[in-house]
Design a protein around this motif. Sequence first.
Motif, short mmCIF file in Angstrom:
data_model
loop_
_atom_site.label_atom_id
_atom_site.label_comp_id
_atom_site.label_asym_id
_atom_site.label_seq_id
_atom_site.Cartn_x
_atom_site.Cartn_y
_atom_site.Cartn_z
N ASP A 6 -85.68 36.60 -11.28
CA ASP A 6 -85.55 37.54 -12.39
C ASP A 6 -85.92 38.96 -11.97
O ASP A 6 -86.73 39.17 -11.05
CB ASP A 6 -86.44 37.12 -13.56
CG ASP A 6 -85.86 35.96 -14.35
OD1 ASP A 6 -84.62 35.82 -14.35
OD2 ASP A 6 -86.64 35.21 -14.96
N ALA A 38 -86.12 43.29 -13.70
CA ALA A 38 -87.04 44.16 -14.44
C ALA A 38 -86.52 44.67 -15.77
O ALA A 38 -87.12 45.57 -16.34
CB ALA A 38 -87.42 45.35 -13.55
N PHE A 96 -85.60 40.99 -6.66
CA PHE A 96 -85.40 41.10 -8.10
C PHE A 96 -83.91 41.07 -8.46
O PHE A 96 -83.09 41.70 -7.79
CB PHE A 96 -85.97 42.43 -8.61
CG PHE A 96 -87.44 42.43 -8.91
CD1 PHE A 96 -88.31 41.55 -8.29
CD2 PHE A 96 -87.98 43.34 -9.82
CE1 PHE A 96 -89.67 41.57 -8.56
CE2 PHE A 96 -89.33 43.36 -10.10
CZ PHE A 96 -90.19 42.48 -9.48
N VAL A 107 -93.51 42.94 -15.34
CA VAL A 107 -93.19 42.13 -14.17
C VAL A 107 -94.40 42.07 -13.26
O VAL A 107 -95.30 42.91 -13.35
CB VAL A 107 -91.99 42.70 -13.36
CG1 VAL A 107 -90.74 42.81 -14.23
CG2 VAL A 107 -92.34 44.04 -12.73
#
Length: 358
Positions: free
Chosen positions: A134, A136, A128, A141
């Motif tokens: 991408d 959070a 992440f 997510v």
Amino acid sequence: MTYTTPTSESGAADDTMRVSVLHPGGSITEERRPIPAPGPGDVLVQIASVGVCGSDTHYYRHGRIGEFVVDTPLVLGHEASGRIVAVGAGVAEGRVGQRVSIEPQRPDPASAESLRGDYNLSPNLDFFATPPVDGAFAEYVTIGSAFAHAVPDTIGDDAAALLEPLSVAIAALRKARVGLGSAILVAGAGPVGLLCVQVARAAGATVIAVSEPDDARREQARRHGATHVFSPPDRPDPGVPIDAFVDASGVPAAVRSGIDAVRPGGGVVLVGMGADEMTLPVSLIQNRELTLTGVFRYANTWPTAIALVASGAVDLDSLVTGRFGLAEVPAALDSDRVAGSIKVIVRPADRTLRGGTS
């Protein structure tokens, strides 16, 4: 797939979510994107809390960390918690509704590293908030079901998010072989350094010395279990040989001083992100037979992290010094420049919290 359908400001059903997006050049915008659908083996998590990490601020200010470059829009944030609201094929429906802490990585399960248990070192790993993956700072997510760790209700949303940096500290202390009666030196009393102090205390270390130039952070270290605190370049003698040194600062001078302090046969663990290269005392490392290693994230740490927090051995909530809504992400990323700031939280369900701690 079922989940609680969000609504727009007009009250109509909406299949999009709000996200905070970092653009090349350093600007941040709030945008709407489709809510992701969980694939096979995945769960969809409605995000509750996200801790701001030094890597997030580095991408924000510098646009890169080493070979990872923000050359397309990127959602930051990897220290996250929330609630499972939908599951993909192959995941038990009973998981819907569980509160979870997210281990924010997708390793290749077939890699040699994963098969030997070092899945954090898998060469084909998505993490992440590491370009181009991408993170959070978003309302929802998806993550592999095995990496959404259920947490008890005794652990709040903020603490569940901070199980991620706690996992870094656990990985470091495992590498340092800290246990009953150990003497450890930690450089840096930022979030990871303070967590190393707490984990060392929980592991049974009897001497926990901390080097930190900031007065307030030295006091934080003492409150969390440090037996000796000092400001570099001072280094008082704790009266026993230092078994292990953990650098959570990334400062070359701190690394050199810490290596000098370690007894023959001891260990040195480099955690802090700082200079890409530094000069090390090779002859001293050889003559003392020191074991020197780095730490790259973590593997197999969440059960230990959950147990430490649930038992009260580690206090994560006390590290939180501010909370921000999704519209305040730039202020959250700059909060490390505010005196007294330790760890701040972004809560994507809120637009604004104005940095408050309530």
